[in-house]
Design a protein around this motif. Structure first.
Motif, PDB file in Angstrom:
ATOM      1  N   ASN A  81      -0.620  -3.749   8.082  1.00 51.06           N
ATOM      2  CA  ASN A  81      -0.880  -4.680   9.182  1.00 51.06           C
ATOM      3  C   ASN A  81      -2.339  -4.709   9.631  1.00 51.06           C
ATOM      4  OD1 ASN A  81       1.811  -5.429   9.273  1.00 51.06           O
ATOM      5  ND2 ASN A  81       2.326  -3.900  10.826  1.00 51.06           N
ATOM      6  N   ASN A  82      -3.109  -3.659   9.334  1.00 52.53           N
ATOM      7  CA  ASN A  82      -4.441  -3.533   9.926  1.00 52.53           C
ATOM      8  C   ASN A  82      -5.594  -3.366   8.936  1.00 52.53           C
ATOM      9  OD1 ASN A  82      -3.761  -3.423  12.913  1.00 52.53           O
ATOM     10  ND2 ASN A  82      -2.410  -1.840  12.091  1.00 52.53           N
ATOM     11  N   LEU A  83      -5.280  -3.179   7.654  1.00 44.39           N
ATOM     12  CA  LEU A  83      -6.350  -3.005   6.657  1.00 44.39           C
ATOM     13  C   LEU A  83      -6.523  -4.308   5.888  1.00 44.39           C
ATOM     14  CD1 LEU A  83      -8.292  -0.874   5.353  1.00 44.39           C
ATOM     15  CD2 LEU A  83      -6.552  -0.608   3.581  1.00 44.39           C
ATOM     16  N   PRO A  84      -7.699  -4.917   5.976  1.00 48.34           N
ATOM     17  CA  PRO A  84      -7.922  -6.139   5.193  1.00 48.34           C
ATOM     18  C   PRO A  84      -7.827  -5.837   3.698  1.00 48.34           C
ATOM     19  CG  PRO A  84      -9.777  -5.709   6.691  1.00 48.34           C
ATOM     20  CD  PRO A  84      -8.872  -4.521   6.743  1.00 48.34           C
ATOM     21  N   GLU A  85      -7.261  -6.760   2.950  1.00 47.16           N
ATOM     22  CA  GLU A  85      -7.055  -6.557   1.516  1.00 47.16           C
ATOM     23  C   GLU A  85      -8.347  -6.195   0.791  1.00 47.16           C
ATOM     24  OE1 GLU A  85      -5.378  -9.120  -2.210  1.00 47.16           O
ATOM     25  OE2 GLU A  85      -4.441  -9.469  -0.253  1.00 47.16           O
ATOM     26  N   ARG A  86      -9.473  -6.727   1.248  1.00 40.90           N
ATOM     27  CA  ARG A  86     -10.765  -6.449   0.590  1.00 40.90           C
ATOM     28  C   ARG A  86     -11.129  -4.963   0.635  1.00 40.90           C
ATOM     29  NH1 ARG A  86     -14.705  -5.598   4.289  1.00 40.90           N
ATOM     30  NH2 ARG A  86     -14.219  -6.243   6.416  1.00 40.90           N
ATOM     31  N   LEU A  87     -10.468  -4.195   1.521  1.00 43.22           N
ATOM     32  CA  LEU A  87     -10.760  -2.760   1.626  1.00 43.22           C
ATOM     33  C   LEU A  87      -9.719  -1.890   0.924  1.00 43.22           C
ATOM     34  CD1 LEU A  87     -12.061  -2.469   5.303  1.00 43.22           C
ATOM     35  CD2 LEU A  87     -13.383  -2.423   3.178  1.00 43.22           C
ATOM     36  N   ASN A  88      -8.766  -2.500   0.218  1.00 39.00           N
ATOM     37  CA  ASN A  88      -7.729  -1.713  -0.460  1.00 39.00           C
ATOM     38  C   ASN A  88      -8.316  -0.764  -1.490  1.00 39.00           C
ATOM     39  OD1 ASN A  88      -5.869  -3.013   1.110  1.00 39.00           O
ATOM     40  ND2 ASN A  88      -4.796  -4.019  -0.573  1.00 39.00           N
ATOM     41  N   GLU A  89      -9.228  -1.246  -2.321  1.00 39.65           N
ATOM     42  CA  GLU A  89      -9.820  -0.361  -3.332  1.00 39.65           C
ATOM     43  C   GLU A  89     -10.690   0.712  -2.682  1.00 39.65           C
ATOM     44  OE1 GLU A  89     -11.678  -2.778  -6.345  1.00 39.65           O
ATOM     45  OE2 GLU A  89      -9.746  -3.234  -7.284  1.00 39.65           O
ATOM     46  N   THR A  90     -11.358   0.375  -1.589  1.00 41.24           N
ATOM     47  CA  THR A  90     -12.140   1.360  -0.841  1.00 41.24           C
ATOM     48  C   THR A  90     -11.216   2.466  -0.338  1.00 41.24           C
ATOM     49  OG1 THR A  90     -13.689  -0.354  -0.134  1.00 41.24           O
ATOM     50  CG2 THR A  90     -13.686   1.695   1.142  1.00 41.24           C
ATOM     51  N   ALA A  91     -10.078   2.066   0.211  1.00 38.83           N
ATOM     52  CA  ALA A  91      -9.107   3.043   0.719  1.00 38.83           C
ATOM     53  C   ALA A  91      -8.636   3.958  -0.403  1.00 38.83           C
ATOM     54  CB  ALA A  91      -7.917   2.317   1.352  1.00 38.83           C
ATOM     55  N   TYR A  92      -8.344   3.377  -1.561  1.00 38.06           N
ATOM     56  CA  TYR A  92      -7.871   4.192  -2.686  1.00 38.06           C
ATOM     57  C   TYR A  92      -8.978   5.125  -3.183  1.00 38.06           C
ATOM     58  CZ  TYR A  92      -5.396   5.685  -6.812  1.00 38.06           C
ATOM     59  OH  TYR A  92      -4.778   6.464  -7.766  1.00 38.06           O
ATOM     60  N   ALA A  93     -10.197   4.632  -3.238  1.00 40.22           N
ATOM     61  CA  ALA A  93     -11.324   5.468  -3.673  1.00 40.22           C
ATOM     62  C   ALA A  93     -11.527   6.641  -2.718  1.00 40.22           C
ATOM     63  CB  ALA A  93     -12.597   4.628  -3.771  1.00 40.22           C
ATOM     64  N   TYR A 118       0.588   1.816  -5.148  1.00 41.12           N
ATOM     65  CA  TYR A 118       1.654   0.822  -5.070  1.00 41.12           C
ATOM     66  C   TYR A 118       1.543   0.010  -3.771  1.00 41.12           C
ATOM     67  CZ  TYR A 118       6.270  -1.187  -4.445  1.00 41.12           C
ATOM     68  OH  TYR A 118       7.300  -2.059  -4.204  1.00 41.12           O
ATOM     69  N   GLU A 119       1.433   0.699  -2.647  1.00 43.87           N
ATOM     70  CA  GLU A 119       1.413   0.033  -1.340  1.00 43.87           C
ATOM     71  C   GLU A 119       0.204  -0.886  -1.179  1.00 43.87           C
ATOM     72  OE1 GLU A 119       3.605  -0.088   1.125  1.00 43.87           O
ATOM     73  OE2 GLU A 119       5.036   1.310   0.232  1.00 43.87           O
ATOM     74  N   LEU A 120      -0.928  -0.483  -1.749  1.00 43.00           N
ATOM     75  CA  LEU A 120      -2.150  -1.286  -1.620  1.00 43.00           C
ATOM     76  C   LEU A 120      -2.322  -2.253  -2.788  1.00 43.00           C
ATOM     77  CD1 LEU A 120      -4.684   1.372  -0.291  1.00 43.00           C
ATOM     78  CD2 LEU A 120      -3.269  -0.234   1.010  1.00 43.00           C
ATOM     79  N   ASP A 121      -1.352  -2.250  -3.703  1.00 42.89           N
ATOM     80  CA  ASP A 121      -1.358  -3.167  -4.842  1.00 42.89           C
ATOM     81  C   ASP A 121      -2.664  -3.061  -5.642  1.00 42.89           C
ATOM     82  OD1 ASP A 121      -0.177  -5.043  -6.511  1.00 42.89           O
ATOM     83  OD2 ASP A 121      -1.059  -6.740  -5.424  1.00 42.89           O
ATOM     84  N   ILE A 122      -3.010  -1.819  -5.993  1.00 43.02           N
ATOM     85  CA  ILE A 122      -4.225  -1.558  -6.773  1.00 43.02           C
ATOM     86  C   ILE A 122      -3.900  -1.778  -8.255  1.00 43.02           C
ATOM     87  CG2 ILE A 122      -6.005   0.140  -7.378  1.00 43.02           C
ATOM     88  CD1 ILE A 122      -6.091  -0.536  -4.415  1.00 43.02           C
ATOM     89  N   ASP A 123      -4.657  -2.623  -8.896  1.00 50.14           N
ATOM     90  CA  ASP A 123      -4.511  -2.896 -10.327  1.00 50.14           C
ATOM     91  C   ASP A 123      -4.634  -1.578 -11.101  1.00 50.14           C
ATOM     92  OD1 ASP A 123      -6.402  -3.459 -12.924  1.00 50.14           O
ATOM     93  OD2 ASP A 123      -4.889  -5.037 -12.666  1.00 50.14           O
ATOM     94  N   ARG A 124      -3.786  -1.398 -12.130  1.00 49.76           N
ATOM     95  CA  ARG A 124      -3.768  -0.126 -12.880  1.00 49.76           C
ATOM     96  C   ARG A 124      -5.130   0.215 -13.493  1.00 49.76           C
ATOM     97  NH1 ARG A 124       1.043   2.160 -13.467  1.00 49.76           N
ATOM     98  NH2 ARG A 124       0.592   3.419 -15.304  1.00 49.76           N
ATOM     99  N   LEU A 125      -5.790  -0.778 -14.050  1.00 44.00           N
ATOM    100  CA  LEU A 125      -7.095  -0.540 -14.667  1.00 44.00           C
ATOM    101  C   LEU A 125      -8.134  -0.151 -13.611  1.00 44.00           C
ATOM    102  CD1 LEU A 125      -8.406  -0.525 -17.432  1.00 44.00           C
ATOM    103  CD2 LEU A 125      -9.013  -2.917 -17.097  1.00 44.00           C
ATOM    104  N   HIS A 126      -8.104  -0.843 -12.480  1.00 43.35           N
ATOM    105  CA  HIS A 126      -9.028  -0.510 -11.386  1.00 43.35           C
ATOM    106  C   HIS A 126      -8.738   0.890 -10.868  1.00 43.35           C
ATOM    107  CE1 HIS A 126      -9.785  -5.041 -10.373  1.00 43.35           C
ATOM    108  NE2 HIS A 126     -10.018  -4.739 -11.634  1.00 43.35           N
TER     109      HIS A 126
END
Length: 140
Positions: A81-93, A118-126
């Motif tokens: 609800n609060n993390l913009p999608e553009r920061l999903n990879e940042t969060a995973y990193a 899974y929750e942040l829908d991070i591409d497997r290659l990324h």
């Protein structure tokens, strides 16, 4: 117990929550992990205007959620609800960096990283590239 956070979570709060969650996932928060979180908050541009005092409050929120049966789902709900999608990879990193900070990955950390992917829908290659970078940065 009230499951609402007293103030809405900012995107930066979400990033902190993910880092705290991965650190707490093995029920043993190590100094190296805490230093990694503090360094990220102090150094990364995404945290430029972040109030460092919020780290303690967000950490307590994560700990409170982890004590509840559906706490992890509730945490992911807050993040969705609060993390913009553009920061999903940042969060995973950031999660990968905190997990790798102490030089070993517990099974619980690996499971939580998988759920975050899974929750942040991070591409497997990324995800593989992010994980590889974290491994490279933390090799001794």
């Amino acid at each position: 117990m009230n499951e609402q956070v007293p103030h809405p979570m900012t995107p930066q709060d979400c990033l902190v929550a993910i880092m705290v969650a991965i650190s707490a996932s093995d029920e043993n928060i190590r100094t190296a992990e805490l230093v990694k979180i503090e360094t990220a908050v102090n150094m990364l541009p995404v945290f430029a205007d972040y109030d460092i005092d919020r780290v303690k409050r967000i950490s307590q929120t994560v700990f409170d959620l982890f004590e509840q049966e559906e706490g992890l789902d509730a945490l992911f709900g807050l993040i969705r609800n609060n993390l913009p999608e553009r920061l999903n990879e940042t969060a995973y990193a950031l999660a990968c960096d905190v997990a790798a900070a102490d030089g070993k990955l517990a099974e619980s950390e690996l499971r939580l990283l998988e759920e975050i992917r899974y929750e942040l829908d991070i591409d497997r290659l990324h995800a593989a590239a992010i994980e590889r970078g974290a491994r490279a940065r933390h090799t001794t």
